[in-house]
Design a protein around this motif. Structure first.
Motif, PDB file in Angstrom:
ATOM      1  N   ILE A 184       0.816  -1.218   0.000  1.00 26.02           N
ATOM      2  CA  ILE A 184       0.000   0.000   0.000  1.00 26.02           C
ATOM      3  C   ILE A 184       0.851   1.270   0.000  1.00 26.02           C
ATOM      4  N   ILE A 185       2.135   1.144   0.327  1.00 23.53           N
ATOM      5  CA  ILE A 185       3.010   2.320   0.398  1.00 23.53           C
ATOM      6  C   ILE A 185       4.355   1.968  -0.215  1.00 23.53           C
ATOM      7  N   HIS A 186       4.912   2.879  -0.988  1.00 21.54           N
ATOM      8  CA  HIS A 186       6.284   2.771  -1.478  1.00 21.54           C
ATOM      9  C   HIS A 186       7.001   4.079  -1.139  1.00 21.54           C
ATOM     10  N   ASP A 187       8.117   3.980  -0.446  1.00 22.27           N
ATOM     11  CA  ASP A 187       8.804   5.171   0.034  1.00 22.27           C
ATOM     12  C   ASP A 187      10.284   5.088  -0.297  1.00 22.27           C
ATOM     13  N   SER A 188      10.957   6.228  -0.235  1.00 20.97           N
ATOM     14  CA  SER A 188      12.388   6.309  -0.511  1.00 20.97           C
ATOM     15  C   SER A 188      13.147   6.585   0.778  1.00 20.97           C
ATOM     16  N   LEU A 189      14.433   6.266   0.779  1.00 18.95           N
ATOM     17  CA  LEU A 189      15.292   6.584   1.918  1.00 18.95           C
ATOM     18  C   LEU A 189      15.924   7.955   1.726  1.00 18.95           C
ATOM     19  N   VAL A 190      16.028   8.692   2.832  1.00 21.84           N
ATOM     20  CA  VAL A 190      16.690   9.997   2.818  1.00 21.84           C
ATOM     21  C   VAL A 190      17.625  10.088   4.012  1.00 21.84           C
ATOM     22  N   VAL A 191      18.472  11.109   3.972  1.00 24.08           N
ATOM     23  CA  VAL A 191      19.417  11.377   5.060  1.00 24.08           C
ATOM     24  C   VAL A 191      19.014  12.691   5.717  1.00 24.08           C
ATOM     25  N   VAL A 192      18.980  12.684   7.052  1.00 18.75           N
ATOM     26  CA  VAL A 192      18.601  13.866   7.821  1.00 18.75           C
ATOM     27  C   VAL A 192      19.787  14.300   8.678  1.00 18.75           C
ATOM     28  N   GLY A 193      20.056  15.608   8.671  1.00 20.76           N
ATOM     29  CA  GLY A 193      21.114  16.165   9.522  1.00 20.76           C
ATOM     30  C   GLY A 193      20.772  17.593   9.894  1.00 20.76           C
ATOM     31  N   ARG A 194      21.578  18.181  10.751  1.00 24.86           N
ATOM     32  CA  ARG A 194      21.293  19.566  11.135  1.00 24.86           C
ATOM     33  C   ARG A 194      21.388  20.475   9.918  1.00 24.86           C
ATOM     34  N   LYS A 195      20.668  21.582   9.978  1.00 25.94           N
ATOM     35  CA  LYS A 195      20.493  22.445   8.808  1.00 25.94           C
ATOM     36  C   LYS A 195      21.813  22.961   8.263  1.00 25.94           C
ATOM     37  N   ASP A 196      22.763  23.253   9.169  1.00 22.32           N
ATOM     38  CA  ASP A 196      24.048  23.799   8.731  1.00 22.32           C
ATOM     39  C   ASP A 196      25.163  22.763   8.762  1.00 22.32           C
ATOM     40  N   HIS A 197      24.790  21.487   8.656  1.00 19.43           N
ATOM     41  CA  HIS A 197      25.799  20.424   8.629  1.00 19.43           C
ATOM     42  C   HIS A 197      26.651  20.592   7.371  1.00 19.43           C
ATOM     43  N   PRO A 198      27.980  20.655   7.516  1.00 17.31           N
ATOM     44  CA  PRO A 198      28.831  20.912   6.337  1.00 17.31           C
ATOM     45  C   PRO A 198      28.714  19.843   5.252  1.00 17.31           C
ATOM     46  N   VAL A 199      28.467  18.618   5.631  1.00 17.95           N
ATOM     47  CA  VAL A 199      28.370  17.544   4.645  1.00 17.95           C
ATOM     48  C   VAL A 199      27.080  17.645   3.841  1.00 17.95           C
ATOM     49  N   LEU A 200      26.045  18.306   4.414  1.00 18.08           N
ATOM     50  CA  LEU A 200      24.762  18.388   3.743  1.00 18.08           C
ATOM     51  C   LEU A 200      24.575  19.686   2.959  1.00 18.08           C
ATOM     52  N   ALA A 201      25.646  20.505   2.886  1.00 17.40           N
ATOM     53  CA  ALA A 201      25.552  21.741   2.104  1.00 17.40           C
ATOM     54  C   ALA A 201      25.226  21.400   0.652  1.00 17.40           C
ATOM     55  N   ASP A 202      25.851  20.382   0.157  1.00 14.66           N
ATOM     56  CA  ASP A 202      25.481  19.782  -1.119  1.00 14.66           C
ATOM     57  C   ASP A 202      25.038  18.347  -0.833  1.00 14.66           C
ATOM     58  N   GLU A 203      24.313  17.768  -1.759  1.00 16.05           N
ATOM     59  CA  GLU A 203      23.910  16.379  -1.534  1.00 16.05           C
ATOM     60  C   GLU A 203      25.166  15.514  -1.430  1.00 16.05           C
ATOM     61  N   PRO A 204      25.373  14.822  -0.285  1.00  9.57           N
ATOM     62  CA  PRO A 204      26.621  14.090  -0.074  1.00  9.57           C
ATOM     63  C   PRO A 204      26.742  12.866  -0.964  1.00  9.57           C
ATOM     64  N   ASP A 205      27.968  12.591  -1.404  1.00 10.86           N
ATOM     65  CA  ASP A 205      28.200  11.339  -2.110  1.00 10.86           C
ATOM     66  C   ASP A 205      28.459  10.253  -1.069  1.00 10.86           C
ATOM     67  N   LEU A 206      28.674   9.032  -1.530  1.00 11.92           N
ATOM     68  CA  LEU A 206      28.825   7.914  -0.609  1.00 11.92           C
ATOM     69  C   LEU A 206      30.029   8.061   0.312  1.00 11.92           C
ATOM     70  N   PRO A 207      31.230   8.453  -0.175  1.00 10.71           N
ATOM     71  CA  PRO A 207      32.362   8.617   0.737  1.00 10.71           C
ATOM     72  C   PRO A 207      32.091   9.656   1.833  1.00 10.71           C
ATOM     73  N   ALA A 208      31.425  10.759   1.470  1.00 13.48           N
ATOM     74  CA  ALA A 208      31.106  11.774   2.478  1.00 13.48           C
ATOM     75  C   ALA A 208      30.117  11.222   3.507  1.00 13.48           C
ATOM     76  N   TYR A 209      29.147  10.473   3.045  1.00 17.07           N
ATOM     77  CA  TYR A 209      28.163   9.865   3.937  1.00 17.07           C
ATOM     78  C   TYR A 209      28.832   8.884   4.895  1.00 17.07           C
ATOM     79  N   LEU A 210      29.704   8.031   4.359  1.00 16.66           N
ATOM     80  CA  LEU A 210      30.372   7.024   5.186  1.00 16.66           C
ATOM     81  C   LEU A 210      31.381   7.643   6.145  1.00 16.66           C
ATOM     82  N   GLY A 211      31.819   8.858   5.854  1.00 17.99           N
ATOM     83  CA  GLY A 211      32.780   9.528   6.725  1.00 17.99           C
ATOM     84  C   GLY A 211      32.167  10.104   7.989  1.00 17.99           C
ATOM     85  N   GLN A 212      30.845  10.029   8.135  1.00 18.30           N
ATOM     86  CA  GLN A 212      30.156  10.583   9.304  1.00 18.30           C
ATOM     87  C   GLN A 212      29.737   9.468  10.271  1.00 18.30           C
ATOM     88  N   GLU A 213      29.330   9.898  11.482  1.00 18.32           N
ATOM     89  CA  GLU A 213      28.757   8.968  12.449  1.00 18.32           C
ATOM     90  C   GLU A 213      27.230   9.028  12.334  1.00 18.32           C
TER      91      GLU A 213
END
Length: 304
Positions: free
Chosen positions: A164-193
């Motif tokens: 009944i539902i199909h959804d996508s995965l997203v990444v959530v972080g603080r508004k001024d997170h430096p990694v989220l200034a642009d959409e992060p690639d996989l290495p940037a994503y894996l570099g975070q906790e």
């Protein structure tokens, strides 16, 4: 009682009302031998003749007179229940439905569901409860749950399901997170906790399964149970949270967070509506299934 055919009570009531085996057979659309055979079984059960023939009339014995009132009431009650089930009227029913549902899905479904119920079936009540996926089939089979809304679960063919539902995965972080200034690639994503949200004590999440499939692993700094608590935490730290997109947009309203796509192409997350085969022909259950499916497919649940 466990070995007694309840249809015999219908025949007993018919003989009593008609005063004749012939008329009872005509009323029930049965043969006279079938009625006579049923009467013999009743006599053995009650250890009483039940009726004495006087001319063309079957006269009830004292025992029959003493039991006919509750038997007649029971037959009418059962007949009325069957008739009511066949002609289910949402606007007139008084019933509580129990739905197995996670808090993630409650946020989507309960508000529009209760709004529709208030207008279409004001006598209906909903009990939304948590259920472990391992207990899903048992709870449905026992009637402890009328329906369940859950991720893909391992069940037998006796449990029906529909997506009944199909959804996508997203990444959530603080508004001024430096990694989220642009959409992060996989290495940037894996570099975070990261925060992992799960009701289970151990085991991988869907995103970790997908990462492992392509040979990667992320660092989990916190495992917790609620997406809302996790969203509040990432709003004030450098931790990242991965979660379903539509729920992310609900729980992050008003929070100083940013939502970006998950950096790995993964299939949409499917959510299913489950019900047991025993409930499949029940018109009340079918009505609720259709209502939930309609809500999930429309704009009122925020799935468009």
């Amino acid at each position: 009682m466990s070995r007694l055919d309840l249809n015999l009570f219908v025949i007993l009531e018919a003989i009593y009302s008609e005063g004749s085996i012939t008329r009872a057979a005509a009323r029930l659309n049965l043969t006279q031998p079938a009625i006579s055979h049923a009467l013999r079984r009743l006599r053995l059960t009650f250890d009483d003749p039940l009726f004495i023939r006087q001319g063309n009339t079957m006269v009830p014995t004292a025992l029959t007179q003493s039991v006919i009132a509750p038997i007649r009431q029971s037959v009418r009650t059962l007949s009325g229940s069957v008739q009511a089930a066949r002609s289910f009227d949402p606007g007139a029913t008084q019933r509580t439905f129990t739905i197995g549902c996670r808090d993630v899905l409650e946020a989507h479904l309960l508000q529009p569901l209760m709004r529709r119920i208030a207008s279409e079936a004001p006598g209906v009540s909903i009990s939304s409860v948590r259920v472990d996926r391992s207990d899903l089939e048992t709870s449905l089979a026992k009637g402890e749950l009328d329906l369940a809304v859950e991720m893909l679960a391992r069940v037998s063919d006796r449990v029906h399901r529909t997506a009944i539902i199909h959804d996508s995965l997203v990444v959530v972080g603080r508004k001024d997170h430096p990694v989220l200034a642009d959409e992060p690639d996989l290495p940037a994503y894996l570099g975070q906790e990261h925060i992992l949200v799960s009701s289970r004590r151990r085991g991988m999440s869907l995103e970790d399964v997908e990462l492992a499939r392509i040979g990667h692993q992320r660092r989990i700094a916190l495992r917790c149970q609620q997406y809302f608590a996790a969203s509040m935490l990432v709003a004030e730290t450098d931790l990242l949270l991965t979660m379903p997109e539509r729920y992310a947009r609900i729980v992050n309203r008003g929070l100083p967070t940013r939502i970006v796509p998950f950096p790995v192409a993964v299939p949409p997350v499917a959510v299913y509506l489950y019900w047991h085969e025993n409930a499949d022909p029940d018109p009340a259950n079918r009505w609720l299934r259709n209502l939930i499916s309609e809500i999930a497919a429309g704009p009122e649940a925020g799935f468009d």
